[in-house]
Design a protein around this motif. Structure first.
Motif, mmCIF file in Angstrom:
data_model
loop_
_atom_site.group_PDB
_atom_site.id
_atom_site.type_symbol
_atom_site.label_atom_id
_atom_site.label_comp_id
_atom_site.label_asym_id
_atom_site.label_seq_id
_atom_site.Cartn_x
_atom_site.Cartn_y
_atom_site.Cartn_z
ATOM 1 N N UNK A 31 0.858 -1.185 0.000
ATOM 2 C CA UNK A 31 0.000 0.000 0.000
ATOM 3 C C UNK A 31 0.895 1.238 0.000
ATOM 4 N N UNK A 32 0.546 2.296 -0.724
ATOM 5 C CA UNK A 32 1.502 3.381 -0.989
ATOM 6 C C UNK A 32 2.023 4.109 0.244
ATOM 7 N N UNK A 33 1.139 4.526 1.139
ATOM 8 C CA UNK A 33 1.596 5.304 2.294
ATOM 9 C C UNK A 33 2.379 4.418 3.267
ATOM 10 N N UNK A 34 1.934 3.186 3.440
ATOM 11 C CA UNK A 34 2.656 2.254 4.301
ATOM 12 C C UNK A 34 4.048 1.969 3.730
ATOM 13 N N UNK A 35 4.146 1.877 2.427
ATOM 14 C CA UNK A 35 5.431 1.677 1.752
ATOM 15 C C UNK A 35 6.378 2.828 2.099
ATOM 16 N N UNK A 36 5.884 4.067 1.987
ATOM 17 C CA UNK A 36 6.706 5.234 2.312
ATOM 18 C C UNK A 36 7.092 5.234 3.787
ATOM 19 N N UNK A 37 6.164 4.840 4.661
ATOM 20 C CA UNK A 37 6.455 4.817 6.089
ATOM 21 C C UNK A 37 7.532 3.792 6.422
ATOM 22 N N UNK A 38 7.432 2.598 5.840
ATOM 23 C CA UNK A 38 8.457 1.575 6.060
ATOM 24 C C UNK A 38 9.832 2.088 5.619
ATOM 25 N N UNK A 195 3.402 9.312 8.719
ATOM 26 C CA UNK A 195 2.914 8.494 7.605
ATOM 27 C C UNK A 195 2.219 7.230 8.101
ATOM 28 N N UNK A 196 2.700 6.652 9.181
ATOM 29 C CA UNK A 196 1.991 5.507 9.757
ATOM 30 C C UNK A 196 0.582 5.914 10.212
ATOM 31 N N UNK A 197 0.468 7.131 10.764
ATOM 32 C CA UNK A 197 -0.848 7.613 11.158
ATOM 33 C C UNK A 197 -1.782 7.781 9.979
ATOM 34 N N UNK A 198 -1.268 8.366 8.891
ATOM 35 C CA UNK A 198 -2.084 8.528 7.681
ATOM 36 C C UNK A 198 -2.428 7.170 7.096
ATOM 37 N N UNK A 199 -1.478 6.247 7.121
ATOM 38 C CA UNK A 199 -1.717 4.901 6.596
ATOM 39 C C UNK A 199 -2.849 4.212 7.352
#
Length: 307
Positions: A31-38, A195-199
């Motif tokens: 998933x895009x936002x989770x990818x960025x957060x990782x 980003x984890x919060x947005x995810x």
């Protein structure tokens, strides 16, 4: 020394240009936002380790320090990467890289608005407008369907670029002594948390991740090559070359993104992609004409003249 700098410049362009292709490849599995957060969970820890090892102050101390970290974490990391990763789902690596290359132009525009000692000349305004025209040409929107997926995706990448440019200018408003490595490390960690919060708010889940070899490779490439090594090279070149020449990497990165996108993902750049890139490059040249002229004079050994 110049040969070493040239090698590092090419290495940075390759690291950051190919990052767009790695993002596009990884979006097939994350998933895009989770990818960025990782990405920034890991990159932030690596940068924090670097800050502890290489800087005299690895922990922000003053209120101003934390304000700068807050701006960096929210705009330079979180907002930029949320919009970029979501936007890249509907466009090519090269197109995304070209829109992001508008960042130095937008940064100049925001600097004129928020920094009192900056001013925008008539020719500079023309350069700014040509840069925007380049984005319009690149997106090539359908007048009958302005909300088609590709146009929306490129608009999200444009919002990412705007967030980064605004964050770059706002951090300059604060006179702090925080070392750039420390600022980057804590901004990455804060951005990852945001980003984890947005995810979570977008109902993304770790269960949606497909942990394939390709997924892990894309993530590790972004963490180690594009983020950790890329920023270390950036800091080194920033000290040696200055901000003007470093800005030029923004215009080498799309070439790398186009080449790696074609090689690894089969993405074929269009005529609109090329024309849009040329317009943005011309816009940058008009905005930074004096600084570029001074850099050419410095390297050629000729007298330095300004307007």
């Amino acid at each position: 020394m110049r040969f070493r700098n040239a090698i590092l410049f090419v290495a940075l362009a390759v690291a950051w240009g190919s990052a767009f292709t790695a993002i596009k490849a990884g979006l097939e599995y994350f998933p895009p936002v989770l990818f960025a957060a990782f990405r920034y969970d890991l990159a932030g820890l690596l940068m924090l380790g670097y800050a502890v090892y290489a800087t005299d102050q690895w922990l922000p101390k003053s209120r101003t320090d934390w304000i700068v970290v807050g701006i960096g974490g929210s705009l330079l990391i979180a907002a930029y990467h949320i919009f970029l990763f979501v936007g890249e789902q509907g466009t090519t690596s090269a197109a995304a890289a070209i829109v992001v290359s508008l960042s130095p132009i937008l940064t100049t525009g925001f600097a004129r608005a928020f920094l009192p000692d900056e001013r925008l000349t008539a020719l500079g305004i023309v350069g700014l407008l040509i840069g925007f025209v380049g984005v319009g040409v690149l997106s090539n929107p359908d007048p009958g369907n302005l909300l088609d997926p590709r146009t929306v995706s490129l608009f999200l990448v444009f919002l990412a670029t705007t967030s980064f440019a605004l964050g770059s200018v706002l951090t300059r408003r604060f006179d702090d002594d925080l070392e750039i490595g420390t600022m980057e490390a804590w901004s990455m960690l804060l951005g990852a948390v945001l980003m984890h919060g947005v995810s979570l708010g977008a109902s993304e889940s770790i269960a949606d991740v497909q942990w394939t070899a390709e997924a892990v490779l894309a993530l590790l490439y972004l963490v180690v090559v594009a983020s950790a090594l890329g920023f270390l090279i950036y800091f080194d070149l920033l000290e040696r070359l200055g901000p003007i020449e470093i800005n030029l990497v923004s215009y080498a990165a799309p070439v790398v993104a186009a080449a790696t996108g074609l090689l690894f993902l089969g993405e074929t750049p269009t005529v609109y992609t090329g024309v849009g890139f040329i317009c943005i490059l011309i816009g940058f040249g008009l905005l930074k004409r004096d600084a570029l002229r001074n850099e050419v004079a410095r390297f050629s050994g000729s007298p330095n003249r300004g307007d």
